[in-house]
Design an enzyme around this catalytic site. Structure first.
Site, PDB file in Angstrom:
ATOM      1  N   THR A 328       0.839  -1.201   0.000  1.00  0.00           N
ATOM      2  CA  THR A 328       0.000   0.000   0.000  1.00  0.00           C
ATOM      3  C   THR A 328       0.873   1.250   0.000  1.00  0.00           C
ATOM      4  OG1 THR A 328      -1.727  -1.171   1.236  1.00  0.00           O
ATOM      5  CG2 THR A 328      -1.833   1.234   1.222  1.00  0.00           C
ATOM      6  N   GLN A 358      -6.462  -1.977  -2.947  1.00  0.00           N
ATOM      7  CA  GLN A 358      -5.691  -0.828  -2.447  1.00  0.00           C
ATOM      8  C   GLN A 358      -4.781  -0.277  -3.540  1.00  0.00           C
ATOM      9  OE1 GLN A 358      -4.768  -3.813   0.265  1.00  0.00           O
ATOM     10  NE2 GLN A 358      -4.921  -2.495   2.063  1.00  0.00           N
ATOM     11  N   GLN A 380     -10.136   2.354  -3.728  1.00  0.00           N
ATOM     12  CA  GLN A 380      -9.746   2.058  -2.356  1.00  0.00           C
ATOM     13  C   GLN A 380      -8.407   2.727  -2.044  1.00  0.00           C
ATOM     14  OE1 GLN A 380      -9.924  -2.072  -1.274  1.00  0.00           O
ATOM     15  NE2 GLN A 380      -8.996  -1.767   0.729  1.00  0.00           N
ATOM     16  N   ASP A 381      -8.347   3.434  -0.899  1.00  0.00           N
ATOM     17  CA  ASP A 381      -7.105   4.052  -0.408  1.00  0.00           C
ATOM     18  C   ASP A 381      -6.583   5.171  -1.317  1.00  0.00           C
ATOM     19  OD1 ASP A 381      -7.345   2.200   1.565  1.00  0.00           O
ATOM     20  OD2 ASP A 381      -5.495   1.133   1.137  1.00  0.00           O
ATOM     21  N   ASP A 402     -12.193   3.249   2.495  1.00  0.00           N
ATOM     22  CA  ASP A 402     -11.105   3.883   3.263  1.00  0.00           C
ATOM     23  C   ASP A 402     -10.330   4.887   2.419  1.00  0.00           C
ATOM     24  OD1 ASP A 402     -11.858   2.019   5.208  1.00  0.00           O
ATOM     25  OD2 ASP A 402     -10.284   0.609   4.652  1.00  0.00           O
ATOM     26  N   ARG A 470     -14.266   4.308   9.700  1.00  0.00           N
ATOM     27  CA  ARG A 470     -14.129   3.130  10.553  1.00  0.00           C
ATOM     28  C   ARG A 470     -12.729   3.149  11.159  1.00  0.00           C
ATOM     29  NH1 ARG A 470     -13.249  -2.348   6.933  1.00  0.00           N
ATOM     30  NH2 ARG A 470     -11.845  -1.478   5.347  1.00  0.00           N
ATOM     31  N   TRP A 472      -9.302   2.127  11.797  1.00  0.00           N
ATOM     32  CA  TRP A 472      -8.225   1.278  11.287  1.00  0.00           C
ATOM     33  C   TRP A 472      -7.314   0.810  12.427  1.00  0.00           C
ATOM     34  CZ3 TRP A 472      -3.508   3.402   8.147  1.00  0.00           C
ATOM     35  CH2 TRP A 472      -2.762   2.334   7.633  1.00  0.00           C
TER      36      TRP A 472
END
Length: 564
Positions: A328, A358, A380-381, A402, A470, A472
């Site tokens: 990531t 990710q 994502q990310d 996220d 949320r 992490w």
């Protein structure tokens, strides 16, 4: 089961908010200069047993313990860097590409940690007194980032099974060193941080707006170049003789060869190393075009400013993802760790798509950095606000799972945050804040923003739940203030990561939001969630949380320092 008094969650939440600044009752009335035993001082750290195991068996004051711990942190950081190098050299030929990349992450982050600890060590060696808010914030920020870097190394190693032998060899040292850095941060907070630098009740001052519209580019030589006139005509910075953004040099990047460079990376390489900023920013003007480059700006390229021709005009794009063997951390299209970085009028994009998981568009670990009128596009990310102090103004952020994540001290202000359509069966948590230590001065603060659905989510042919965030990591901290929240947000507001994990240690808050998704009557009832008033919300503004008045005026980026 007996019912819980309605006021109890609020009390618990307030306690969690104050965790980083609470010391044990035996120390609360003591001066940092008072001598106490290791057993006593260690009770006020997150790792009492480990703390006692490393301290010498004699009484000392907080300053002595802090210096000892930070010096030991520095020594261990160097040893860990050497250990990573040994594994990297010994096993490189037998490791998978993803494992090699994980080790590269750890080596890179360990090098940053050594720099942060050297700076912190110099500060604590110089005085046994409480520091000014600015000086204390600098060191607390560095020590917080060190713990974040440790966690990122761990996350990278855990992301690939092929690195199991390496991971097992590094894990013990990595975990123990993280505890050591946590103890160092705790001692620093007890001894050098002003006691009034706490998240306590504070009345907000009147809002003050400062920014580009009050500033002009001023060449340090007193001359104006053609590009300066171009910037002025395009109204990227409007002229006003009362104040300036100081520029040392301007270079032009243009795909057609009409500028100084045809690639952004070449322009960055031409920038001077280790400037102190006194002569101004090295400005890279990037003309309209799609730049298919992977960019990583190292920490020696300080005081860079990048200005493009506008969102969707100047575009930096790539498609690296975890699915293709990247971690990531190193999947980013654009990454920066150089302090005092500024970007204006640029789109940053990762086109890997939702199917690849990710895939980071921008990873920012640059202290005192600012992005103005930029767009971050991914799934994502998307935006990795990794560490240190950051500010985003009038930006667009697009993503799915996220898509604003990391562990920086970051404020997003007057931004548009767009949830996109994820894969079928997925849900969209907008934020995933990664605070792992109660003394870290980090958090994701979203102020005067618009939370909406992107066009593809609006027209989706299947149902998607969207949440404000949320947790992490254990002490995840996120606050939404004075923002428009559209109907896409689920009435619960927030989503757990896994069962009850972090629900009693996180800090999530909302203040004075509006829109159909802002109703808090059906929000989660976690101990760490609460609705706050203006007095508490004032702690999470640019002036309080980022000490933005000390550094943002030099960037020229507009901001509201307090609540509106």
């Amino acid at each position: 089961m007996a019912s819980i008094p309605c006021y109890l969650p609020t009390i618990i939440s307030l306690f969690i908010l104050l965790i980083p600044f609470i010391v044990s009752s035996s120390l609360a009335e003591a001066s940092p200069s008072d001598h106490v035993s290791p057993a006593t001082i260690c009770t006020s750290t997150p790792h009492p047993s480990y703390c006692r195991s490393i301290l010498p068996d004699r009484t000392a004051n907080v300053y002595d313990y802090g210096r000892f711990s930070i010096h030991k942190s520095l020594s261990q950081s160097r040893k860990f860097l050497d250990l990573v190098e040994q594994y990297r050299n010994k096993y490189r030929s037998s490791l998978s590409i993803s494992a090699v990349r994980a080790l590269e992450d750890c080596r890179f982050l360990a090098g940053l940690n050594e720099d942060f600890l050297l700076s912190s060590s110099r500060t604590v060696n110089a005085t046994s007194e409480t520091l000014s808010s600015k000086e204390a914030d600098d060191v607390q920020t560095f020590l917080s980032a060190i713990i974040t870097n440790q966690q990122t190394c761990l996350d990278s190693l855990e992301s690939t099974d092929s690195a199991r032998s390496i991971r097992n060899g590094l894990m013990g040292t990595l975990l123990n060193d993280t505890k050591l850095h946590s103890v160092s941060l705790a001692f620093f907070t007890m001894g050098w941080v002003p006691k009034n630098k706490t998240l306590t009740a504070r009345q907000p001052s009147s809002s003050k707006h400062i920014g580009f519209k009050h500033r002009r580019l001023l060449m340090s030589s007193g001359t104006r170049s053609t590009i300066y006139e171009t910037v002025s005509r395009r109204k990227l910075l409007q002229t006003n003789d009362s104040d300036e953004v100081l520029i040392s040099k301007i270079v032009v990047v243009s795909l057609d060869g009409s500028g100084n460079f045809t690639t952004i990376n070449a322009a960055i390489s031409a920038a001077p190393n280790n400037t102190n900023g006194l002569s101004g920013y090295f400005l890279i003007y990037i003309t309209a075009g799609v730049y298919q480059e992977y960019i990583s700006i190292p920490n020696n390229k300080k005081y860079l400013m990048m200005i493009g021709d506008g969102i969707n005009q100047t575009v930096i794009t790539g498609n690296q993802s975890v699915a293709d063997g990247w971690t990531t951390f190193n999947s980013a299209t654009f990454a920066v760790v150089a302090p005092n970085f500024v970007a204006v009028n640029i789109t940053f994009r990762n086109t890997a798509g939702a199917i690849k998981g990710q895939a980071v568009a921008v990873r920012n670990g640059a202290d005192l950095s600012a992005f103005y009128s930029c767009s971050f596009e991914g799934y994502q990310d998307t935006l990795y606000t990794h560490s240190l102090r950051q500010f985003y103004r009038e930006c667009d952020i697009y993503g799915t799972v996220d898509f604003i994540f990391g562990n920086a001290a970051v404020v997003l202000q007057n931004c548009n945050i767009y949830a996109r359509q994820p894969l079928k069966g997925q849900y969209d948590p907008i934020t995933a804040q990664g605070r792992t230590d109660p003394n870290q001065n980090t958090g994701t603060l979203i102020h005067i923003c618009n939370i909406k659905a992107a066009d593809d989510l609006v027209s989706s042919n299947y149902s998607v739940k969207t949440y404000l965030g949320r947790p992490w990591k254990e002490y995840s901290r996120t606050v939404y203030m004075q923002s428009f929240v559209d109907s896409l947000i689920d009435p619960a507001g927030w989503k757990e990561w896994s069962g009850n994990l972090s629900l009693s240690t996180l800090y999530y808050a909302e203040y004075d939001n509006n829109g159909p998704g802002s109703n808090t009557s059906k929000r989660v009832t976690w101990p760490g969630y609460h609705v706050i008033n203006a007095t508490y919300a004032a702690n999470f503004t640019v002036s309080s949380f980022l000490l933005g008045n000390d550094w943002l005026p030099d960037t020229g980026v507009p901001y509201d320092e307090t609540l509106i």
